[in-house]
Design an enzyme around this catalytic site. Structure first.
Site, short mmCIF file in Angstrom:
data_model
loop_
_atom_site.label_atom_id
_atom_site.label_comp_id
_atom_site.label_asym_id
_atom_site.label_seq_id
_atom_site.Cartn_x
_atom_site.Cartn_y
_atom_site.Cartn_z
N GLU A 1 0.83 -1.20 0.00
CA GLU A 1 0.00 0.00 0.00
C GLU A 1 0.86 1.25 0.00
OE1 GLU A 1 -3.38 2.23 2.80
OE2 GLU A 1 -2.87 0.12 3.17
N ARG B 1 4.77 31.66 -20.87
CA ARG B 1 4.29 32.80 -20.07
C ARG B 1 5.36 33.89 -19.99
NH1 ARG B 1 -0.21 35.48 -18.19
NH2 ARG B 1 0.27 36.51 -16.21
N GLY C 1 -0.65 34.17 -9.79
CA GLY C 1 -2.05 34.09 -9.37
C GLY C 1 -2.80 32.96 -10.03
N GLY D 1 -1.20 5.41 6.67
CA GLY D 1 -0.39 5.70 7.85
C GLY D 1 0.26 7.06 7.66
N THR D 2 0.10 7.94 8.63
CA THR D 2 0.66 9.29 8.50
C THR D 2 2.18 9.24 8.40
OG1 THR D 2 0.90 9.58 10.89
CG2 THR D 2 -1.23 10.19 9.92
N ASN D 3 2.75 10.31 7.88
CA ASN D 3 4.21 10.34 7.77
C ASN D 3 4.91 10.36 9.12
OD1 ASN D 3 3.95 10.17 5.05
ND2 ASN D 3 4.95 12.12 4.57
N GLU D 4 4.18 10.76 10.16
CA GLU D 4 4.75 10.62 11.50
C GLU D 4 4.92 9.15 11.86
OE1 GLU D 4 3.48 14.55 10.87
OE2 GLU D 4 2.29 12.72 10.67
#
Length: 375
Positions: free
Chosen positions: A240, A266, A338, A362-365
């Site tokens: 995962e 641009r 912008g 699972g959080t990066n912590e």
């Protein structure tokens, strides 16, 4: 050409790219507006071989995880992070392949491969995310079935789902060691699906709450053994997290191409934006760090295809990929001025959509905790 892929992978890549161009990109903004992808997209994806690529025959297409990576990457490269195919094919289906009975495989997998049965994974609860011991959804065994009660949230594919793998407590006194996986099917009495949740990004991905009120689950819908759910979930996390890392890297690569095109056409102060040294230096940093990430992830992909990707390396892959994606997308959005903050510009959508990948799987912590314990 990346060494990890062979001719059969590249043939699929061409097919996926064409599918994205014809069946996803023309309609993606419409799906974002309504907060869900149509079921017809899933059937088309099934007909084109984009679902369950790595699931063995006769239930799937019998490929390897390289084929899975192609699908993940090409959709992410096109900046369509709200498409939930990966949860269906790379998270739900593998549980059934590895843990399911022959009857369960025959019942669900062919329909999932065809896009006729959409899969979802329900683990998170309002008060239980990465901390699985806090799961409160309860499945109580009776004489003929389990009775399921509880509430899940942040369920990807939840609105469309026909088959939901639910993590529930069957032995509350054991905490995380008393969890079991169940397959809940659309239409079971007491099972209801909420409306799509309003999110800050990934609007096309139908994410919702699921409710279980005295749902009777047949013993034949238990996935694997009772009270072994924690171990099953832990074993599946490396794949995962690799899948999330691949999404992050491919999206970053795709948005770098978009940004390079933009700054070359641009103008500001009478010069193309690319002509400013600051622009070139910023893009050089993006290019260099993205190239280094790609080499690492291809090595992780190779390890996984050989059956050797460990949980610590997978955590490193997710941590590195998602944090670099967030950092570099922020730098590139600035180059649009912008317009970068306007919804119709893809860079703004990518910037917002990417934020969730540091939380998913699972959080990066938690990734840092896993890596830190190994150290």
């Amino acid at each position: 050409m990346r060494k990890i892929f062979h001719d059969h992978h590249l043939m699929l890549q061409t097919q996926v790219t064409r599918f994205v161009e014809q069946e996803i990109l023309p309609y993606y903004e419409q799906w974002e507006a309504v907060g869900v992808t149509p079921r017809s997209l899933w059937r088309k994806a099934g007909a084109n071989g984009l679902l369950n690529c790595a699931i063995p025959a006769p239930w799937g297409h019998g490929g390897d995880f390289g084929h899975t990576a192609i699908v993940i990457e090409e959709i992410a490269r096109a900046n369509c992070l709200g498409i939930g195919f990966s949860v269906h094919s790379d998270m739900v289906a593998p549980y059934i392949v590895h843990l399911g009975t022959q009857e369960q495989k025959n019942r669900w997998l062919p329909r999932m491969t065809a896009g006729e049965c959409i899969g979802a994974l329900a683990m998170t609860e309002p008060d239980a995310g990465s901390d699985l011991k806090a799961v409160r959804t309860r499945a109580q065994r009776t004489g003929k079935h389990y009775v399921l009660n509880g509430h899940k949230t942040f369920v990807t594919n939840g609105t469309n789902a026909d088959l939901v793998l639910v993590l529930a407590s069957t032995a509350p006194e054991l905490g995380a060691r008393g969890l079991t996986l169940f397959a809940v099917e659309r239409g079971m009495p007491g099972f209801s699906q909420g409306q799509p949740l309003r999110k800050i990004g990934q609007h096309a991905q139908d994410t919702c709450e699921l409710f279980f009120n005295e749902v009777q689950i047949p013993y034949g819908n238990r996935i694997g053994e009772e009270n072994e759910g924690f171990g099953y979930v832990t074993m599946a996390l490396a794949q995962e997290r690799l899948a999330i890392a691949l999404r992050a890297a491919a999206n970053l690569e795709g948005m770098m191409d978009v940004t390079c095109d933009y700054v070359k056409q641009r103008k500001a102060f009478g010069r193309h934006v690319i002509d400013f040294q600051n622009t070139r230096f910023k893009l050089a940093t993006v290019a260099a760090r993205t190239a280094m990430l790609r080499v690492f992830l291809d090595d992780c992909l190779d390890q996984h295809m050989q059956g050797g990707l460990d949980s610590t390396t997978a955590a490193m892959a997710k941590l590195n990929a998602t944090e670099l994606q967030n950092e570099m997308l922020d730098e590139m959005l600035q180059m649009f001025g912008g317009y970068g903050y306007m919804a119709e510009y893809g860079i703004g959508r990518a910037w917002t959509d990417a934020r969730a990948l540091s939380i998913f799987g699972g959080t990066n912590e938690i990734m840092r905790e896993i890596i830190g314990k190994h150290i």
